[in-house]
Design an enzyme around this catalytic site. Structure first.
Site, PDB file in Angstrom:
ATOM      1  N   ASP A  34       0.854  -1.189   0.000  1.00  0.00           N
ATOM      2  CA  ASP A  34       0.000   0.000   0.000  1.00  0.00           C
ATOM      3  C   ASP A  34       0.889   1.238   0.000  1.00  0.00           C
ATOM      4  OD1 ASP A  34      -3.218   0.534   0.974  1.00  0.00           O
ATOM      5  OD2 ASP A  34      -1.799   2.213   1.113  1.00  0.00           O
ATOM      6  N   ILE A  35       0.487   2.234  -0.778  1.00  0.00           N
ATOM      7  CA  ILE A  35       1.293   3.452  -0.922  1.00  0.00           C
ATOM      8  C   ILE A  35       1.297   4.287   0.363  1.00  0.00           C
ATOM      9  CG2 ILE A  35      -0.497   5.037  -1.782  1.00  0.00           C
ATOM     10  CD1 ILE A  35       1.538   5.776  -4.031  1.00  0.00           C
ATOM     11  N   ASN A  92     -12.761  -3.385   2.277  1.00  0.00           N
ATOM     12  CA  ASN A  92     -13.733  -2.300   2.321  1.00  0.00           C
ATOM     13  C   ASN A  92     -14.615  -2.408   1.078  1.00  0.00           C
ATOM     14  OD1 ASN A  92     -12.574  -1.204   4.693  1.00  0.00           O
ATOM     15  ND2 ASN A  92     -11.014  -0.167   3.474  1.00  0.00           N
ATOM     16  N   GLU A 100     -12.422   3.149  -1.471  1.00  0.00           N
ATOM     17  CA  GLU A 100     -12.000   4.290  -2.289  1.00  0.00           C
ATOM     18  C   GLU A 100     -11.659   3.869  -3.712  1.00  0.00           C
ATOM     19  OE1 GLU A 100      -8.765   5.926  -0.055  1.00  0.00           O
ATOM     20  OE2 GLU A 100     -10.082   6.800   1.464  1.00  0.00           O
ATOM     21  N   VAL A 101     -11.058   2.708  -3.860  1.00  0.00           N
ATOM     22  CA  VAL A 101     -10.654   2.245  -5.192  1.00  0.00           C
ATOM     23  C   VAL A 101     -11.624   1.128  -5.618  1.00  0.00           C
ATOM     24  CG1 VAL A 101      -8.823   1.218  -6.577  1.00  0.00           C
ATOM     25  CG2 VAL A 101      -8.236   2.809  -4.729  1.00  0.00           C
ATOM     26  N   HIS A 105     -10.037  -5.362  -3.610  1.00  0.00           N
ATOM     27  CA  HIS A 105      -8.713  -5.548  -3.009  1.00  0.00           C
ATOM     28  C   HIS A 105      -8.877  -5.934  -1.557  1.00  0.00           C
ATOM     29  CE1 HIS A 105      -9.906  -1.314  -2.705  1.00  0.00           C
ATOM     30  NE2 HIS A 105      -9.267  -1.266  -1.550  1.00  0.00           N
ATOM     31  N   MET A 106      -7.982  -6.756  -1.090  1.00  0.00           N
ATOM     32  CA  MET A 106      -7.945  -7.097   0.325  1.00  0.00           C
ATOM     33  C   MET A 106      -6.710  -6.472   0.934  1.00  0.00           C
ATOM     34  SD  MET A 106      -8.561 -10.762   2.107  1.00  0.00           S
ATOM     35  CE  MET A 106     -10.322 -10.622   1.836  1.00  0.00           C
ATOM     36  N   HIS A 107      -6.923  -5.730   2.012  1.00  0.00           N
ATOM     37  CA  HIS A 107      -5.804  -5.184   2.778  1.00  0.00           C
ATOM     38  C   HIS A 107      -5.305  -6.271   3.719  1.00  0.00           C
ATOM     39  CE1 HIS A 107      -6.721  -0.750   2.123  1.00  0.00           C
ATOM     40  NE2 HIS A 107      -7.889  -1.275   1.805  1.00  0.00           N
TER      41      HIS A 107
HETATM   42  P1  AMP Z   1      -9.814   1.352   0.057  1.00  0.00           P
HETATM   43  O1  AMP Z   1     -10.156   2.559   0.869  1.00  0.00           O
HETATM   44  O2  AMP Z   1     -10.129   0.067   0.758  1.00  0.00           O
HETATM   45  O3  AMP Z   1     -10.386   1.433  -1.343  1.00  0.00           O
HETATM   46  O4  AMP Z   1      -8.238   1.338  -0.046  1.00  0.00           O
HETATM   47  C1  AMP Z   1      -7.515   1.856  -1.107  1.00  0.00           C
HETATM   48  C2  AMP Z   1      -6.058   1.775  -0.732  1.00  0.00           C
HETATM   49  O5  AMP Z   1      -5.297   1.943  -1.911  1.00  0.00           O
HETATM   50  C3  AMP Z   1      -5.593   2.849   0.245  1.00  0.00           C
HETATM   51  O6  AMP Z   1      -5.077   2.213   1.419  1.00  0.00           O
HETATM   52  C4  AMP Z   1      -4.516   3.604  -0.531  1.00  0.00           C
HETATM   53  O7  AMP Z   1      -3.441   4.007   0.279  1.00  0.00           O
HETATM   54  C5  AMP Z   1      -4.110   2.584  -1.564  1.00  0.00           C
HETATM   55  N1  AMP Z   1      -3.554   3.118  -2.800  1.00  0.00           N
HETATM   56  C6  AMP Z   1      -4.048   4.101  -3.585  1.00  0.00           C
HETATM   57  N2  AMP Z   1      -3.270   4.296  -4.664  1.00  0.00           N
HETATM   58  C7  AMP Z   1      -2.270   3.399  -4.574  1.00  0.00           C
HETATM   59  C8  AMP Z   1      -1.140   3.084  -5.388  1.00  0.00           C
HETATM   60  N3  AMP Z   1      -0.882   3.752  -6.524  1.00  0.00           N
HETATM   61  N4  AMP Z   1      -0.296   2.105  -4.988  1.00  0.00           N
HETATM   62  C9  AMP Z   1      -0.533   1.439  -3.840  1.00  0.00           C
HETATM   63  N5  AMP Z   1      -1.590   1.669  -3.036  1.00  0.00           N
HETATM   64  C10 AMP Z   1      -2.443   2.640  -3.388  1.00  0.00           C
END
Ligand code: AMP
Length: 120
Positions: A34-35, A92, A100-101, A105-107
């Site tokens: 994660d960035i 999420n 957000e994305v 994806h799984m954190h």
């Molecule tokens: P979510 O809120 O569950 O959609 O999480 C999205 C995650 O993507 C966040 O923790 C961000 O920090 C991460 N993120 C966004 N852009 C990037 C990227 N270019 N590379 C790696 N992680 C990212």
């Protein structure tokens, strides 16, 4: 269910249009750091298929994609040394879930005790 947005940032990573700090890759799965890490270990595991959310993935992914996804989570957690002490896996989902994305994806969060789940 929302339509898949081909311009989301993880779709761009999958197409190689923007870089990522890769941890793992196979035919069905990509994982990268994660960035903006929230814990010493904070890795995102994503399917290569165009799935908006865990809801979409659960409904439509093939058995091979599902198996590869969860096998990758396990493999990464073990390789990073967090499977033993424990970690948190979060997906999420949608607006109320704070996603957000819009690519499933799984954190994977670990490397320190993450504590109990809290409300809010
Ligand atoms: P979510 O809120 O569950 O959609 O999480 C999205 C995650 O993507 C966040 O923790 C961000 O920090 C991460 N993120 C966004 N852009 C990037 C990227 N270019 N590379 C790696 N992680 C990212």
């Amino acid at each position: 269910m929302a339509e898949y947005d081909e311009n989301n940032i993880f779709a761009k990573i999958l197409r190689g249009e923007i870089p990522c700090d890769k941890v793992y890759e196979d035919e069905h799965v990509l994982a990268f750091h994660d960035i903006a890490p929230l814990r010493p270990v904070h890795i995102l595991v994503i399917p290569k298929g165009a799935y908006v959310s865990i809801d979409d993935f659960g409904a439509s992914a093939s058995p091979e994609e599902s198996k590869a996804f969860f096998a990758a989570v396990s493999k990464i957690a073990n390789e990073k040394g967090i499977a033993g002490p424990g970690f948190r896996a979060i997906a999420n989902t949608g607006d109320d879930g704070g996603q957000e994305v819009p690519h499933f994806h799984m954190h994977i969060l670990g490397g320190t005790p993450v504590g109990a789940m809290v409300s809010g």
